[in-house]
Design a protein around this motif. Structure first.
Motif, mmCIF file in Angstrom:
data_model
loop_
_atom_site.group_PDB
_atom_site.id
_atom_site.type_symbol
_atom_site.label_atom_id
_atom_site.label_comp_id
_atom_site.label_asym_id
_atom_site.label_seq_id
_atom_site.Cartn_x
_atom_site.Cartn_y
_atom_site.Cartn_z
ATOM 1 N N GLY A 111 0.779 -1.222 0.000
ATOM 2 C CA GLY A 111 0.000 0.000 0.000
ATOM 3 C C GLY A 111 0.816 1.279 0.000
ATOM 4 O O GLY A 111 1.846 1.390 -0.663
ATOM 5 N N ALA A 112 0.331 2.250 0.757
ATOM 6 C CA ALA A 112 0.950 3.573 0.787
ATOM 7 C C ALA A 112 2.380 3.509 1.310
ATOM 8 O O ALA A 112 3.260 4.235 0.822
ATOM 9 N N SER A 113 2.637 2.655 2.270
ATOM 10 C CA SER A 113 3.993 2.538 2.812
ATOM 11 C C SER A 113 4.984 2.084 1.749
ATOM 12 O O SER A 113 6.117 2.567 1.700
ATOM 13 N N THR A 114 4.557 1.177 0.889
ATOM 14 C CA THR A 114 5.429 0.732 -0.207
ATOM 15 C C THR A 114 5.771 1.911 -1.107
ATOM 16 O O THR A 114 6.925 2.117 -1.475
ATOM 17 N N ARG A 115 4.761 2.695 -1.449
ATOM 18 C CA ARG A 115 4.992 3.820 -2.352
ATOM 19 C C ARG A 115 5.899 4.881 -1.738
ATOM 20 O O ARG A 115 6.749 5.436 -2.417
ATOM 21 N N TRP A 153 -0.324 9.283 -1.032
ATOM 22 C CA TRP A 153 -1.367 10.207 -0.596
ATOM 23 C C TRP A 153 -2.730 9.732 -1.090
ATOM 24 O O TRP A 153 -3.703 9.730 -0.332
ATOM 25 N N ARG A 154 -2.802 9.337 -2.371
ATOM 26 C CA ARG A 154 -4.071 8.857 -2.935
ATOM 27 C C ARG A 154 -4.586 7.634 -2.191
ATOM 28 O O ARG A 154 -5.771 7.550 -1.875
ATOM 29 N N LEU A 155 -3.710 6.672 -1.924
ATOM 30 C CA LEU A 155 -4.135 5.471 -1.207
ATOM 31 C C LEU A 155 -4.581 5.799 0.208
ATOM 32 O O LEU A 155 -5.590 5.284 0.685
#
Length: 173
Positions: A111-115, A153-155
């Motif tokens: 999720g966001a952490s990966t990005r 941010w989007r996720l």
């Protein structure tokens, strides 16, 4: 290099981790070619290894946690080996550090952490491009880092908060 940017942006702004791994892998094929053309062998070899890491991360994504741990350890060992074999001085450290961060991000978190982790790794690749005097590489890395932040941010705002390591274990069970 702009092919790498297009692939990286496509990967990082999306909300699917599977597509992220696919598009990032394609982007790193372009990074590998760039490193070869520049004679930046550490960067080229690490980019080629990264393509393999994305394939292995995709394969292990639905496996048990211990399988993902083994994939992580194997790719970290390969990363350190490639760095040692292609050592070009201090400039070899940034791609290696980016590889460590991205290996953990793609095999252990979602999720966001990966990005966000991949955005930081892209920034490190950008500093490496600066060290080699590759303006295009700096632009591409900055674009990928920005895309990673936008994707996170989007996720986050879509309610797709990053999964914790514990919830990943629960999913695999």
């Amino acid at each position: 290099m702009f092919a790498a940017l297009a692939c990286n942006v496509r990967a990082l702004i999306g909300n699917c981790d599977r597509r992220l791994r696919m598009w990032q892998g394609l982007g790193f094929v372009a990074w590998c070619l760039s490193g070869i053309l520049l004679g930046a062998w550490t960067a080229a070899c690490l980019a080629a290894l990264t393509v393999g890491r994305y394939i292995a991360a995709e394969w292990s994504s639905k496996k048990a946690q211990n399988t993902r741990d083994i994939v992580t350890i194997v790719f970290l060992a390969l990363l350190m080996s490639v760095t040692a074999l292609t050592w070009e001085g201090m400039s070899s450290l940034l791609p290696a550090l980016a590889g460590v961060i991205a290996t953990y991000a793609t095999t252990q978190i979602r999720g966001a952490s990966t990005r966000l982790a991949l955005a930081f790794a892209s920034a490190l690749w950008g500093v490496n491009a600066w060290a080699w005097g590759e303006t295009c590489g700096m632009i591409v890395s900055a674009g990928a880092a920005l895309a990673g932040c936008v994707g996170a941010w989007r996720l986050h705002h879509a309610g797709n908060a990053p999964l914790s390591r514990q919830s990943m274990k629960d999913q695999a069970a």
